[in-house]
Each structure stands twice: as C-alpha cells, then as structure tokens.
Design a protein around this motif. Structure first.
Motif, PDB file in Angstrom:
ATOM      1  N   TYR A  45       0.833  -1.207   0.000  1.00 13.72           N
ATOM      2  CA  TYR A  45       0.000   0.000   0.000  1.00 13.72           C
ATOM      3  C   TYR A  45       0.867   1.255   0.000  1.00 13.72           C
ATOM      4  N   GLU A  46       1.901   1.254   0.850  1.00 16.70           N
ATOM      5  CA  GLU A  46       2.794   2.415   0.906  1.00 16.70           C
ATOM      6  C   GLU A  46       3.554   2.570  -0.409  1.00 16.70           C
ATOM      7  N   LEU A  47       3.990   1.462  -0.967  1.00 10.57           N
ATOM      8  CA  LEU A  47       4.686   1.478  -2.257  1.00 10.57           C
ATOM      9  C   LEU A  47       3.796   2.067  -3.350  1.00 10.57           C
ATOM     10  N   SER A  48       2.516   1.743  -3.299  1.00  9.42           N
ATOM     11  CA  SER A  48       1.594   2.162  -4.355  1.00  9.42           C
ATOM     12  C   SER A  48       1.496   3.682  -4.473  1.00  9.42           C
ATOM     13  N   THR A  50       3.846   5.719  -4.641  1.00  7.57           N
ATOM     14  CA  THR A  50       4.942   6.258  -5.452  1.00  7.57           C
ATOM     15  C   THR A  50       4.797   5.911  -6.933  1.00  7.57           C
ATOM     16  N   LEU A  51       3.790   5.134  -7.297  1.00  3.89           N
ATOM     17  CA  LEU A  51       3.596   4.748  -8.691  1.00  3.89           C
ATOM     18  C   LEU A  51       3.011   5.908  -9.497  1.00  3.89           C
ATOM     19  N   SER A  68      -8.335   8.169 -10.304  1.00  5.72           N
ATOM     20  CA  SER A  68      -6.919   8.000 -10.615  1.00  5.72           C
ATOM     21  C   SER A  68      -6.499   6.568 -10.301  1.00  5.72           C
ATOM     22  N   ILE A  69      -5.914   5.877 -11.273  1.00  8.00           N
ATOM     23  CA  ILE A  69      -5.500   4.491 -11.095  1.00  8.00           C
ATOM     24  C   ILE A  69      -4.050   4.327 -11.543  1.00  8.00           C
ATOM     25  N   PRO A  70      -3.320   3.350 -10.957  1.00  9.39           N
ATOM     26  CA  PRO A  70      -1.926   3.121 -11.381  1.00  9.39           C
ATOM     27  C   PRO A  70      -1.872   2.721 -12.846  1.00  9.39           C
TER      28      PRO A  70
END
Length: 220
Positions: A45-48, A50-51, A68-70
């Motif tokens: 979740y935390e990594l997401s 920064t995408l 907004s989506i990765p």
C-alpha cells in the motif's frame, strides 16, 4: 537507494512484526504466514503511493466519475520459498501484476564446515519480460544482501525494468548497505524493521529465525 523503514512510524505494522519475532506466537505457522502476508499488504500500500497514475472515467448507476488508477506494468518476483507469503500479500493489492519466481539458497559445500562462508546459488527462474516495467522483488529477510544481488543478476536476461522496488520484512544494517551498492540509485527499499547486526552464521540478530522454516516446516 531510497530506504523506507516503516517500522520507525507508529502503525499496526509493528504489532505484526512483534508477533513474527515472538518465539511463542511463531509456533503457529499459519499465523506466522498470515502476519507476513499482512505486512506485505501494508508495504505494498505504501509502495503504491509512489507509482504513476492516470485518470479514468467510470460509469456508475447514477453518473460518471473520474478516478486516478496506477498505470505501470508490474512484475512481482518472490524468492522461494520464504518469499511466498510476502508475495501473496503484495498480490492481494497488485492483483493485475505479472508474476515471477526464483529459487536461491545458501551453499556451504566449499566452506569446510565454516558456517560463516557460503555462496548463494540460484538454480530456478520463471519470469515474464521485465523490459520497461516496474519490478517488485519480495524477500522477507534481507540478511547479507547476497541473495538479492544474485537474484538481480539472474533476472537481467529478462529485460531492463524502468524501476525496481525491494520489499522486505526485516533487514540488517549490513544487508541494507550491501544492497545500496548493488542496485541502481533510484531503487526503493520498503521494509518493516532494520536490525543492527548479523550472527556468525549470517542470520539477522535479533531477527526472527528462519522465515522459510517457520512458514513451511524445518527443511533437511
């Protein structure tokens, strides 16, 4: 390397790490695996955040909404066998990611009984192309850093990722420092705790023991 030590923050993550370390609680292998999986979810979740994201318009029963989506193509790679619960936690959140698996083990055959000397051997890899994709390496214990180094070298034949993220549960200061010198400068490390030292057998102290054995049973 950008280091994100989430154990320094106050969150429920620390409760899961505590239970992984506790010699009584870790006797329950199912709970041990589940705690690693939950840590994988939190780190993912935390990594997401920064995408890169793109806007998409969706239609609801009552109207349209912009979300907004990765937009990145992800390759999620776990190091067998200890990385499987962590992989599952990440896959729970990155369910559209492509998946890769690699085996790595410590080989002491040339150490003449010296447990402090070993080579990390990689002898299995199944991976899609990583060219211009975002690679997430899942390895729960970042002890010496040699496993991650050999994994990274083995995967180079599958294309050059545009971004690398390493996800670990516990690391040693030595292992983190070693990884910093191996991976590209823009690599991100997401980790739940960093301990000060290694034992004479290169296990993290205080660490938690052998994550693979605690998850799946003691190996021969």
């Amino acid at each position: 390397m950008f280091i994100h030590n989430l154990g320094l923050e106050n969150s429920v993550l620390n409760q899961f790490v505590l239970e992984l370390r506790d010699v009584e609680i870790q006797k329950d292998s199912m709970r041990f695996r589940k705690n690693i999986e939950r840590i994988g979810e939190i780190l993912g979740y935390e990594l997401s955040k920064t995408l890169h994201y793109k806007d998409k318009i969706i239609q609801t029963p009552l109207g349209a909404k912009k979300v907004s989506i990765p937009e990145e193509e992800l390759v999620l790679c776990s190091i067998l066998r200890a990385g499987l619960p962590l992989h599952q936690g990440l896959l729970n959140y990155f369910d559209k990611a492509e998946n890769a698996y690699i085996s790595a083990y410590r080989d002491h055959k040339d150490s003449e009984g010296d447990e402090d000397h070993f080579e990390v051997v990689v002898n299995y890899l199944a991976s899609p192309s990583q060219q211009d994709k975002t690679l997430i390496l899942a390895d729960p214990m970042l002890a010496t850093g040699k496993t991650l180094e050999n994994t990274y070298r083995a995967m180079k034949g599958h294309g050059k990722p545009k971004q690398i993220h390493i996800v670990s549960v516990i690391g040693s200061e030595q292992g983190v420092s070693y990884a910093k010198n191996v991976f590209p400068e823009n690599t991100h490390l997401w980790i739940a705790a960093i301990d000060e030292k290694l034992s004479s057998r290169s296990y993290i102290v205080p660490g938690l023991g052998d994550a693979g054995d605690l998850s799946f049973g003691v190996k021969l």
